[in-house]
Motif scaffolding. Sequence first.
Motif, PDB file in Angstrom:
ATOM      1  N   ARG A   1     -10.247 -47.674  28.250  1.00  0.00           N
ATOM      2  CA  ARG A   1     -11.453 -47.950  27.465  1.00  0.00           C
ATOM      3  C   ARG A   1     -12.291 -49.088  28.057  1.00  0.00           C
ATOM      4  O   ARG A   1     -13.523 -49.030  28.077  1.00  0.00           O
ATOM      5  N   GLU A   2     -11.612 -50.156  28.518  1.00  0.00           N
ATOM      6  CA  GLU A   2     -12.320 -51.330  29.038  1.00  0.00           C
ATOM      7  C   GLU A   2     -11.648 -51.791  30.339  1.00  0.00           C
ATOM      8  O   GLU A   2     -10.925 -52.782  30.358  1.00  0.00           O
ATOM      9  N   PRO A   3     -11.889 -51.063  31.415  1.00  0.00           N
ATOM     10  CA  PRO A   3     -11.183 -51.357  32.674  1.00  0.00           C
ATOM     11  C   PRO A   3     -11.462 -52.750  33.234  1.00  0.00           C
ATOM     12  O   PRO A   3     -10.577 -53.374  33.822  1.00  0.00           O
ATOM     13  N   PHE A   4     -12.686 -53.239  33.057  1.00  0.00           N
ATOM     14  CA  PHE A   4     -13.001 -54.568  33.582  1.00  0.00           C
ATOM     15  C   PHE A   4     -12.262 -55.648  32.791  1.00  0.00           C
ATOM     16  O   PHE A   4     -11.705 -56.587  33.374  1.00  0.00           O
ATOM     17  N   LEU A   5     -12.254 -55.531  31.481  1.00  0.00           N
ATOM     18  CA  LEU A   5     -11.520 -56.492  30.660  1.00  0.00           C
ATOM     19  C   LEU A   5     -10.035 -56.461  30.998  1.00  0.00           C
ATOM     20  O   LEU A   5      -9.381 -57.510  31.065  1.00  0.00           O
ATOM     21  N   PHE A   6      -9.496 -55.278  31.226  1.00  0.00           N
ATOM     22  CA  PHE A   6      -8.089 -55.149  31.614  1.00  0.00           C
ATOM     23  C   PHE A   6      -7.821 -55.922  32.903  1.00  0.00           C
ATOM     24  O   PHE A   6      -6.842 -56.669  33.017  1.00  0.00           O
TER      25      PHE A   6
ATOM     26  N   GLN B   1     -13.195 -44.448  38.494  1.00  0.00           N
ATOM     27  CA  GLN B   1     -12.497 -44.939  39.683  1.00  0.00           C
ATOM     28  C   GLN B   1     -11.037 -45.246  39.329  1.00  0.00           C
ATOM     29  O   GLN B   1     -10.746 -45.735  38.238  1.00  0.00           O
ATOM     30  N   PRO B   2     -10.095 -44.968  40.212  1.00  0.00           N
ATOM     31  CA  PRO B   2      -8.680 -45.248  39.911  1.00  0.00           C
ATOM     32  C   PRO B   2      -8.437 -46.744  39.761  1.00  0.00           C
ATOM     33  O   PRO B   2      -8.971 -47.558  40.529  1.00  0.00           O
ATOM     34  N   SER B   3      -7.640 -47.123  38.761  1.00  0.00           N
ATOM     35  CA  SER B   3      -7.331 -48.525  38.516  1.00  0.00           C
ATOM     36  C   SER B   3      -6.227 -48.985  39.459  1.00  0.00           C
ATOM     37  O   SER B   3      -5.657 -48.194  40.219  1.00  0.00           O
ATOM     38  N   ILE B   4      -5.880 -50.269  39.378  1.00  0.00           N
ATOM     39  CA  ILE B   4      -4.801 -50.784  40.219  1.00  0.00           C
ATOM     40  C   ILE B   4      -3.464 -50.184  39.811  1.00  0.00           C
ATOM     41  O   ILE B   4      -2.547 -50.111  40.628  1.00  0.00           O
TER      42      ILE B   4
ATOM     43  N   LEU C   1     -20.643 -55.428  25.882  1.00  0.00           N
ATOM     44  CA  LEU C   1     -19.687 -56.388  25.348  1.00  0.00           C
ATOM     45  C   LEU C   1     -18.422 -56.462  26.200  1.00  0.00           C
ATOM     46  O   LEU C   1     -17.805 -57.519  26.319  1.00  0.00           O
ATOM     47  N   GLU C   2     -18.029 -55.337  26.802  1.00  0.00           N
ATOM     48  CA  GLU C   2     -16.834 -55.371  27.649  1.00  0.00           C
ATOM     49  C   GLU C   2     -17.012 -56.330  28.816  1.00  0.00           C
ATOM     50  O   GLU C   2     -16.117 -57.128  29.130  1.00  0.00           O
ATOM     51  N   LEU C   3     -18.172 -56.263  29.472  1.00  0.00           N
ATOM     52  CA  LEU C   3     -18.433 -57.159  30.597  1.00  0.00           C
ATOM     53  C   LEU C   3     -18.417 -58.612  30.138  1.00  0.00           C
ATOM     54  O   LEU C   3     -17.865 -59.483  30.824  1.00  0.00           O
TER      55      LEU C   3
ATOM     56  N   LEU D   1       1.939 -57.857  30.949  1.00  0.00           N
ATOM     57  CA  LEU D   1       0.860 -58.824  31.116  1.00  0.00           C
ATOM     58  C   LEU D   1      -0.097 -58.811  29.935  1.00  0.00           C
ATOM     59  O   LEU D   1      -0.545 -59.870  29.470  1.00  0.00           O
ATOM     60  N   VAL D   2      -0.430 -57.633  29.422  1.00  0.00           N
ATOM     61  CA  VAL D   2      -1.319 -57.556  28.259  1.00  0.00           C
ATOM     62  C   VAL D   2      -0.650 -58.166  27.036  1.00  0.00           C
ATOM     63  O   VAL D   2      -1.282 -58.895  26.248  1.00  0.00           O
ATOM     64  N   ALA D   3       0.642 -57.901  26.850  1.00  0.00           N
ATOM     65  CA  ALA D   3       1.374 -58.486  25.722  1.00  0.00           C
ATOM     66  C   ALA D   3       1.447 -60.005  25.852  1.00  0.00           C
ATOM     67  O   ALA D   3       1.314 -60.736  24.853  1.00  0.00           O
ATOM     68  N   THR D   4       1.640 -60.499  27.069  1.00  0.00           N
ATOM     69  CA  THR D   4       1.688 -61.941  27.310  1.00  0.00           C
ATOM     70  C   THR D   4       0.352 -62.592  26.974  1.00  0.00           C
ATOM     71  O   THR D   4       0.299 -63.683  26.398  1.00  0.00           O
ATOM     72  N   PHE D   5      -0.716 -61.915  27.315  1.00  0.00           N
ATOM     73  CA  PHE D   5      -2.039 -62.455  27.000  1.00  0.00           C
ATOM     74  C   PHE D   5      -2.200 -62.631  25.493  1.00  0.00           C
ATOM     75  O   PHE D   5      -2.647 -63.685  25.020  1.00  0.00           O
ATOM     76  N   GLN D   6      -1.847 -61.608  24.741  1.00  0.00           N
ATOM     77  CA  GLN D   6      -2.019 -61.671  23.289  1.00  0.00           C
ATOM     78  C   GLN D   6      -1.123 -62.723  22.661  1.00  0.00           C
ATOM     79  O   GLN D   6      -1.518 -63.398  21.699  1.00  0.00           O
ATOM     80  N   LEU D   7       0.069 -62.908  23.197  1.00  0.00           N
ATOM     81  CA  LEU D   7       1.034 -63.820  22.582  1.00  0.00           C
ATOM     82  C   LEU D   7       0.821 -65.270  23.012  1.00  0.00           C
ATOM     83  O   LEU D   7       0.863 -66.183  22.169  1.00  0.00           O
ATOM     84  N   ASP D   8       0.567 -65.507  24.303  1.00  0.00           N
ATOM     85  CA  ASP D   8       0.567 -66.870  24.835  1.00  0.00           C
ATOM     86  C   ASP D   8      -0.804 -67.407  25.242  1.00  0.00           C
ATOM     87  O   ASP D   8      -1.000 -68.626  25.258  1.00  0.00           O
TER      88      ASP D   8
END
Length: 602
Positions: free
Chosen positions: A181-186, A135-138, A224-226, A152-159
């Motif tokens: 690879r992990e659309p739900f986690l994204f 399915q197409p992502s946002i 594990l992704e879920l 946003l992904v970089a902010t998550f890892q840093l902050d």
Amino acid sequence: MNATISAVKRRACVACTAAKAKCTPQTVNLCQRCARLGKSCTYLELPQTKRKHKAAPSRVEVLEKKVDQLMSQVAALTRQNGQTSPDTSSIPLSNDLGSSHDPELDSTDIAAMLDAAQDPSHGPDPPTSSVLEGQPSIVDRGLLSEAEAERLVATFQLDFVPKFPFVLFAHGETAARLRDREPFLFLCVVAATMGSAHPLRKTVAEEIMKHVTLRVVARSERNLELLRGLLVHSAWYSYPAERYHPRLLLLIQFCISILYDLGLHRKPSPSSDEQRALLGTYWLSVGFCGILGRPVIMKHDGRIDACMESIASTEHLSDRWIAPFIHLQSFLATMDEVYASMPASGGRVLIQVTRGSLQRQFDSVRASVEKDLSSCPLSTANAIRTEIKYVETRLEELSLREELWIAEPASAVRTTMLIGIIQQSKELIHTIRNLPVSEIAQMTITTSARTCAAVGYIPTAILTLLNLITGPTPTDSALEAQVQAVVEAADYPNLVTELANALETKFEGMSAAEIEADVVGSLCSKMRLLARCYPYQIRAVVGSAPSQDARQDTSMMAAVHANEVAMTPQIWPSIYGDLDDNIFHVDGIQWDSLLSNFTGFS
């Protein structure tokens, strides 16, 4: 008698039968005995009720033969599989084995039965692929740009990881790879980092629930992704706000269910991500469910300790920060169990013994935790200090439970504990209020819940203390001075208003309805209501606002200083002296209900 039934002659005549003598035929109608004795020899003809034919095989014989055939097939199959042939000698046979119509089982049926015996569970395995795969992502739909997704992904890892080090990405992970690879986690990472005022917040929240509904509920997907995605979404859950948090509690329960369905609680050699997920599920579920007074499923056992020891040796610095969170959470769980087992008849002595024992345990835990604080990032240290301050507050919680103090409601021990819970709660609120704006936006739901508890503890303790001080008829000026000292020391309306102002920095540009739909925004509105209703509750206890002259009495001040609580006299706020009964006034029941939103009890 039916004439159609054929007749046969008996073996003995009537005379021999009566004499019970041997009857040997001599002719067709005369036996030797009757001939010798000259008697009349008569044979009676009776209807034939039984006639022996050459009987067909009985049903039992047919079934026995069928069982022999089945056992031969089983023996042949087991020999093919290299197994020992089963011993058939002890298999009981019944004369009633069911319906007369039993279809023959072929070798395929037997093989299926043998497979079922090896795995006694029923039904097919849950799907391993996502129903939303492809399915197409946002981002694909053009709702979120590639650049913003990467940010946003970089902010998550840093902050964000420093405040919840239980979901970690590989070094150099990109939003594009994570999305594929992990659309739900994204999605869950985007929801956590995009901020309350982001225009896509509602869309992303609905997309997350679409995954949960279709994958976790409808198709029972487990992977594990879920689990990792649900941990992230639950840790920073903010929308929509719901009374009693039913959706958030359900998401946390899904985390526990998936963890056990995957067998991570007993897996011999879990991966680093699996160990983090196990520890994160424990920390989140025990912490949040404990705050809301819900049953806690997960326990601190040997597997928790093994995972903490293993994860601490990885190359990732954030893995060193996990142990302090778990140790403090585990102590809180122990405290909850002890408090739940306290009998109402225990009295002051039991409370003192319990309080002292818990304090000694906590001193040991705190010494271990504080040893690691210097090596943590500032944001991690702030989160851990908030946890420490919350534990210190909870150590005094028994002072608020009226049923434990029936014999000695105004005990000096209780008074000291009430002053302690006010001071510790104030310090916790000051810690949150003084955080940088960026860190306030990154607070986990658990930290928000700790803050709310402190907001509720202060007025509960103050009103309890004032009831003990004033008694039924507060007329003495010295009592007014004590009331003045307690109320001024707490400075509750200003304290809570400043906290709400700090928390609401994350809602700039949002409408009142949008703020109310956010968990923290909804709580801020209740904080402001508490601040405005609080003076009326004070007046209900003391009868009227303390006079300005009462500030000069220092008897209560000395007692407070003895408990190491700084109470600097201030001018009595005007709001306490001129109250309009038609504005912000609530009765006792409504006040208790409002407080229960924060403390979990009235």
